[in-house]
Design a protein around this motif. Structure first.
Motif, PDB file in Angstrom:
ATOM      1  N   LEU A   1       0.832  -1.200   0.000  1.00 54.93           N
ATOM      2  CA  LEU A   1       0.000   0.000   0.000  1.00 54.93           C
ATOM      3  C   LEU A   1       0.869   1.253   0.000  1.00 54.93           C
ATOM      4  O   LEU A   1       0.569   2.235  -0.695  1.00 54.93           O
ATOM      5  N   VAL A   2       1.958   1.235   0.754  1.00 52.92           N
ATOM      6  CA  VAL A   2       2.885   2.372   0.786  1.00 52.92           C
ATOM      7  C   VAL A   2       3.539   2.555  -0.580  1.00 52.92           C
ATOM      8  O   VAL A   2       3.670   3.680  -1.084  1.00 52.92           O
ATOM      9  N   GLN A   3       3.932   1.431  -1.208  1.00 52.33           N
ATOM     10  CA  GLN A   3       4.581   1.511  -2.531  1.00 52.33           C
ATOM     11  C   GLN A   3       3.631   2.025  -3.603  1.00 52.33           C
ATOM     12  O   GLN A   3       4.057   2.651  -4.569  1.00 52.33           O
ATOM     13  N   TRP A   4       2.352   1.765  -3.437  1.00 50.74           N
ATOM     14  CA  TRP A   4       1.370   2.190  -4.436  1.00 50.74           C
ATOM     15  C   TRP A   4       1.055   3.681  -4.377  1.00 50.74           C
ATOM     16  O   TRP A   4       0.512   4.239  -5.317  1.00 50.74           O
ATOM     17  N   LYS A   5       1.362   4.325  -3.286  1.00 51.69           N
ATOM     18  CA  LYS A   5       0.944   5.698  -3.066  1.00 51.69           C
ATOM     19  C   LYS A   5       1.396   6.608  -4.215  1.00 51.69           C
ATOM     20  O   LYS A   5       2.559   6.688  -4.562  1.00 51.69           O
ATOM     21  N   GLY A   6       0.417   7.286  -4.812  1.00 50.42           N
ATOM     22  CA  GLY A   6       0.713   8.246  -5.871  1.00 50.42           C
ATOM     23  C   GLY A   6       1.058   7.640  -7.210  1.00 50.42           C
ATOM     24  O   GLY A   6       1.494   8.358  -8.119  1.00 50.42           O
ATOM     25  N   THR A   7       0.869   6.308  -7.394  1.00 43.40           N
ATOM     26  CA  THR A   7       1.219   5.660  -8.658  1.00 43.40           C
ATOM     27  C   THR A   7      -0.044   5.229  -9.404  1.00 43.40           C
ATOM     28  O   THR A   7      -1.101   5.013  -8.816  1.00 43.40           O
ATOM     29  N   PHE A   8       0.082   5.077 -10.719  1.00 41.36           N
ATOM     30  CA  PHE A   8      -1.040   4.577 -11.517  1.00 41.36           C
ATOM     31  C   PHE A   8      -1.376   3.147 -11.118  1.00 41.36           C
ATOM     32  O   PHE A   8      -2.557   2.770 -11.070  1.00 41.36           O
ATOM     33  N   LYS A   9      -0.356   2.345 -10.842  1.00 48.16           N
ATOM     34  CA  LYS A   9      -0.584   0.963 -10.411  1.00 48.16           C
ATOM     35  C   LYS A   9      -1.422   0.934  -9.142  1.00 48.16           C
ATOM     36  O   LYS A   9      -2.361   0.132  -9.020  1.00 48.16           O
ATOM     37  N   GLY A  10      -1.082   1.807  -8.210  1.00 46.18           N
ATOM     38  CA  GLY A  10      -1.847   1.859  -6.965  1.00 46.18           C
ATOM     39  C   GLY A  10      -3.291   2.246  -7.208  1.00 46.18           C
ATOM     40  O   GLY A  10      -4.214   1.648  -6.635  1.00 46.18           O
ATOM     41  N   TRP A  11      -3.499   3.240  -8.056  1.00 47.52           N
ATOM     42  CA  TRP A  11      -4.875   3.656  -8.377  1.00 47.52           C
ATOM     43  C   TRP A  11      -5.648   2.510  -9.016  1.00 47.52           C
ATOM     44  O   TRP A  11      -6.801   2.254  -8.666  1.00 47.52           O
ATOM     45  N   LEU A  12      -4.998   1.801  -9.953  1.00 45.79           N
ATOM     46  CA  LEU A  12      -5.657   0.714 -10.673  1.00 45.79           C
ATOM     47  C   LEU A  12      -6.033  -0.418  -9.718  1.00 45.79           C
ATOM     48  O   LEU A  12      -7.176  -0.908  -9.732  1.00 45.79           O
ATOM     49  N   PHE A  13      -5.090  -0.842  -8.882  1.00 44.01           N
ATOM     50  CA  PHE A  13      -5.354  -1.950  -7.966  1.00 44.01           C
ATOM     51  C   PHE A  13      -6.415  -1.574  -6.931  1.00 44.01           C
ATOM     52  O   PHE A  13      -7.308  -2.375  -6.629  1.00 44.01           O
ATOM     53  N   LYS A  14      -6.335  -0.377  -6.396  1.00 38.28           N
ATOM     54  CA  LYS A  14      -7.317   0.038  -5.391  1.00 38.28           C
ATOM     55  C   LYS A  14      -8.708   0.190  -5.998  1.00 38.28           C
ATOM     56  O   LYS A  14      -9.719  -0.083  -5.344  1.00 38.28           O
ATOM     57  N   THR A  15      -8.766   0.621  -7.270  1.00 40.89           N
ATOM     58  CA  THR A  15     -10.053   0.757  -7.935  1.00 40.89           C
ATOM     59  C   THR A  15     -10.701  -0.608  -8.153  1.00 40.89           C
ATOM     60  O   THR A  15     -11.901  -0.790  -7.910  1.00 40.89           O
ATOM     61  N   PHE A  16      -9.910  -1.579  -8.581  1.00 38.08           N
ATOM     62  CA  PHE A  16     -10.458  -2.907  -8.852  1.00 38.08           C
ATOM     63  C   PHE A  16     -10.700  -3.707  -7.570  1.00 38.08           C
ATOM     64  O   PHE A  16     -11.722  -4.395  -7.444  1.00 38.08           O
ATOM     65  N   LEU A  17      -9.792  -3.622  -6.620  1.00 38.70           N
ATOM     66  CA  LEU A  17      -9.920  -4.440  -5.412  1.00 38.70           C
ATOM     67  C   LEU A  17     -10.781  -3.777  -4.349  1.00 38.70           C
ATOM     68  O   LEU A  17     -11.158  -4.431  -3.369  1.00 38.70           O
ATOM     69  N   GLY A  18     -11.108  -2.503  -4.540  1.00 39.32           N
ATOM     70  CA  GLY A  18     -11.914  -1.795  -3.554  1.00 39.32           C
ATOM     71  C   GLY A  18     -13.241  -1.326  -4.092  1.00 39.32           C
ATOM     72  O   GLY A  18     -13.722  -0.251  -3.731  1.00 39.32           O
ATOM     73  N   SER A  19     -13.858  -2.154  -4.941  1.00 39.70           N
ATOM     74  CA  SER A  19     -15.147  -1.792  -5.532  1.00 39.70           C
ATOM     75  C   SER A  19     -15.772  -3.050  -6.118  1.00 39.70           C
ATOM     76  O   SER A  19     -15.137  -4.119  -6.139  1.00 39.70           O
ATOM     77  N   PRO A  20     -17.001  -2.980  -6.639  1.00 45.05           N
ATOM     78  CA  PRO A  20     -17.590  -4.153  -7.302  1.00 45.05           C
ATOM     79  C   PRO A  20     -16.792  -4.659  -8.496  1.00 45.05           C
ATOM     80  O   PRO A  20     -17.031  -5.783  -8.954  1.00 45.05           O
ATOM     81  N   LEU A  21     -15.845  -3.876  -9.007  1.00 42.49           N
ATOM     82  CA  LEU A  21     -14.975  -4.362 -10.080  1.00 42.49           C
ATOM     83  C   LEU A  21     -14.138  -5.556  -9.623  1.00 42.49           C
ATOM     84  O   LEU A  21     -13.584  -6.281 -10.458  1.00 42.49           O
ATOM     85  N   LYS A  22     -14.083  -5.763  -8.326  1.00 46.10           N
ATOM     86  CA  LYS A  22     -13.365  -6.923  -7.786  1.00 46.10           C
ATOM     87  C   LYS A  22     -13.941  -8.227  -8.336  1.00 46.10           C
ATOM     88  O   LYS A  22     -13.245  -9.249  -8.401  1.00 46.10           O
ATOM     89  N   SER A  23     -15.207  -8.182  -8.742  1.00 46.69           N
ATOM     90  CA  SER A  23     -15.837  -9.368  -9.315  1.00 46.69           C
ATOM     91  C   SER A  23     -15.348  -9.669 -10.730  1.00 46.69           C
ATOM     92  O   SER A  23     -15.842 -10.613 -11.351  1.00 46.69           O
ATOM     93  N   TRP A  24     -14.406  -8.895 -11.221  1.00 42.96           N
ATOM     94  CA  TRP A  24     -13.745  -9.210 -12.489  1.00 42.96           C
ATOM     95  C   TRP A  24     -12.225  -9.199 -12.330  1.00 42.96           C
ATOM     96  O   TRP A  24     -11.501  -9.194 -13.321  1.00 42.96           O
ATOM     97  N   ALA A  25     -11.741  -9.238 -11.109  1.00 43.24           N
ATOM     98  CA  ALA A  25     -10.296  -9.175 -10.873  1.00 43.24           C
ATOM     99  C   ALA A  25      -9.568 -10.396 -11.426  1.00 43.24           C
ATOM    100  O   ALA A  25      -8.363 -10.349 -11.659  1.00 43.24           O
ATOM    101  N   SER A  26     -10.286 -11.493 -11.648  1.00 41.29           N
ATOM    102  CA  SER A  26      -9.641 -12.699 -12.184  1.00 41.29           C
ATOM    103  C   SER A  26      -9.109 -12.475 -13.597  1.00 41.29           C
ATOM    104  O   SER A  26      -8.248 -13.230 -14.059  1.00 41.29           O
ATOM    105  N   VAL A  27      -9.597 -11.444 -14.295  1.00 40.23           N
ATOM    106  CA  VAL A  27      -9.057 -11.134 -15.618  1.00 40.23           C
ATOM    107  C   VAL A  27      -7.568 -10.783 -15.491  1.00 40.23           C
ATOM    108  O   VAL A  27      -6.731 -11.270 -16.268  1.00 40.23           O
ATOM    109  N   GLY A  28      -7.245  -9.962 -14.501  1.00 46.61           N
ATOM    110  CA  GLY A  28      -5.843  -9.619 -14.268  1.00 46.61           C
ATOM    111  C   GLY A  28      -5.031 -10.822 -13.830  1.00 46.61           C
ATOM    112  O   GLY A  28      -3.897 -11.027 -14.280  1.00 46.61           O
ATOM    113  N   HIS A  29      -5.612 -11.636 -12.947  1.00 44.25           N
ATOM    114  CA  HIS A  29      -4.937 -12.842 -12.472  1.00 44.25           C
ATOM    115  C   HIS A  29      -4.647 -13.787 -13.643  1.00 44.25           C
ATOM    116  O   HIS A  29      -3.550 -14.354 -13.755  1.00 44.25           O
ATOM    117  N   TRP A  30      -5.631 -13.967 -14.513  1.00 48.21           N
ATOM    118  CA  TRP A  30      -5.485 -14.827 -15.698  1.00 48.21           C
ATOM    119  C   TRP A  30      -4.332 -14.345 -16.573  1.00 48.21           C
ATOM    120  O   TRP A  30      -3.498 -15.151 -17.021  1.00 48.21           O
TER     121      TRP A  30
END
Length: 449
Positions: free
Chosen positions: A227-256
């Motif tokens: 979480l500290v490493q993500w601060k202020g980065t696009f990667k952090g925004w992307l992961f927090k958006t997907f893992l911290g919202s209903p988009l989490k129900s499609w997170a397996s696309v990234g895992h795949w």
């Protein structure tokens, strides 16, 4: 009696903070004798008053506050665990499995018949999936535009059957012939663009290390260091958006995408079989995709393949997250990890609509699958009945509902040694999560007793 209530989001955050301040003196909803005999601080007195109000109005105003279970589950009474279950959308939360219980003991408690492979039942899943997928494509073809979302929902669920058949093949629970399993698994996975052998290798690691903080390859919480490493980065925004919202129900696309196409993640010994699986997937893409586009155009490709594929990933992600994420279930360091606790008490049983369970071949009956992964899909219910009879007091169960999903989306993000999970905004509430806590539904049907 079944009732349905809605939440006032965040109304019990202060109460849960009170639990933290009074840890060891009070249980959720229950003030211990030690607490009564001890001089109370002003904050603890306020907490006790708030808790009495929560208990009195539990059915009218149940709440999902910050998902911090500050009093360990093993210290809660039956009533305390039941209140916690209702608060977070679970039917029941199990007791802590005793340390001296081994996974072998649990496996041996089930009837031996649960491991029997029945070729007729195994191939019936192939027939059900192929026919339901064909029906779904027909529905997509004839549906008016306003009914397409329903057709896609049915298609995505039917396509999940492809995965479940291949899943049994990967666990050597489809046939007594491994070559047959490799062929069927590869063919079933191909329409999903899922390379069979890379998935099989990584999925077996998930079963061997379920709920380990680092080793589990299916899902684990974000660390505070990440979480500290993500601060202020696009990667952090992307992961927090997907893992911290209903988009989490499609997170397996990234895992795949991350896990299954990178040869460097596999040993030299594994790579020959991995390459064969990749070749099968690329062959399907090379034949099927141009054919679909030729006859239906780009929009037809989106309509007949992309949308059902995203529907499949909805179930892939949702099943994984629901089965392995709950406010009270910890991910542990390898030194503290216990196989029996992780597979039985650390896996959640969830009842989904019966039509979903039919099309997905009971993959949601997931606890026995983690206790013994070689149980074929058609024996999972028998195995689950046995586990409930012998070990049911240690199992966590739920029905698929909005309150549980809201908790997962908005609260269960970052690993915390003391509280199990804290949300991304555990230091200061963030607008994105604050908005979701206010607007996401919190409906929950309490099972009748």
């Amino acid at each position: 009696m079944i009732n349905s209530t809605s939440l006032r989001p965040g109304c019990h955050r202060g109460v849960l903070q009170g639990v933290q301040r009074c840890r060891g003196l009070a249980q959720v909803g229950i003030v211990t004798r030690a607490f009564s005999a001890t001089k109370k601080t002003a904050s603890c007195r306020r907490f006790e008053l708030q808790q009495s109000k929560v208990s009195a109005s539990a059915h009218q105003q149940p709440s999902v506050g910050a998902a911090a279970v500050s009093v360990p589950v093993e210290q809660l009474s039956d009533a305390g665990r039941q209140q916690l279950a209702h608060q977070y959308g679970y039917t029941k939360i199990g007791k802590q499995l005793p340390d001296d219980v081994t996974l072998s003991q649990i496996v041996k408690s089930m009837p031996s018949q649960v491991f029997d492979i029945n070729p007729w039942k195994a191939w019936s899943a192939v027939a059900i999936t192929l026919s339901s997928v064909a029906a779904s494509l027909y529905l997509i073809a004839i549906a008016p535009w306003y009914l397409l979302p329903l057709a896609w929902a049915f298609a995505g669920t039917a396509w999940t059957g492809f995965f479940v058949v291949g899943h049994d093949c990967g666990h050597r629970a489809f046939s007594k012939n491994k070559l047959v399993e490799d062929i069927v698994g590869t063919l079933m996975f191909a329409p999903l663009i899922y390379p069979f052998e890379p998935w099989r290798i990584k999925h077996n690691i998930h079963h061997a290390h379920t709920n380990k903080l680092v080793e589990d390859t299916a899902w684990h919480p974000v660390s505070k260091e990440e979480l500290v490493q993500w601060k202020g980065t696009f990667k952090g925004w992307l992961f927090k958006t997907f893992l911290g919202s209903p988009l989490k129900s499609w997170a397996s696309v990234g895992h795949w995408l991350i896990w299954h196409f990178d040869l460097s993640k596999y040993t030299d010994k594994q790579q020959d079989r991995v390459k064969i699986s990749l070749a099968a997937v690329y062959a399907f893409m090379g034949i099927a995709f141009p054919t679909i586009i030729y006859y239906t155009g780009i929009l037809g490709f989106l309509k007949f393949w992309v949308m059902p594929w995203l529907g499949y990933h909805f179930w892939m992600s949702t099943f994984t997250v629901v089965h392995h994420t709950a406010p009270h279930i910890p991910f542990k360091d390898a030194k503290e990890w216990d196989a029996a606790q992780a597979q039985l008490s650390g896996t959640v049983h969830c009842d989904f609509p019966r039509w979903v369970e039919f099309l997905t071949h009971d993959i949601s009956v997931h606890v026995p699958h983690h206790v013994a992964s070689k149980i074929p899909w058609y024996n999972l219910r028998m195995a689950n009945d046995s586990l409930r009879k012998n070990w049911g007091q240690y199992m966590t169960e739920c029905r698929f509902n909005w309150r549980m999903m809201k908790t997962i989306f908005t609260e269960l993000h970052v690993y915390d040694e003391e509280k199990t999970y804290v949300p991304f905004d555990f230091k200061k509430e963030e607008p994105f999560l604050q908005f979701q806590r206010k607007v996401l539904p919190n409906m929950y049907r309490q099972p009748s007793v």
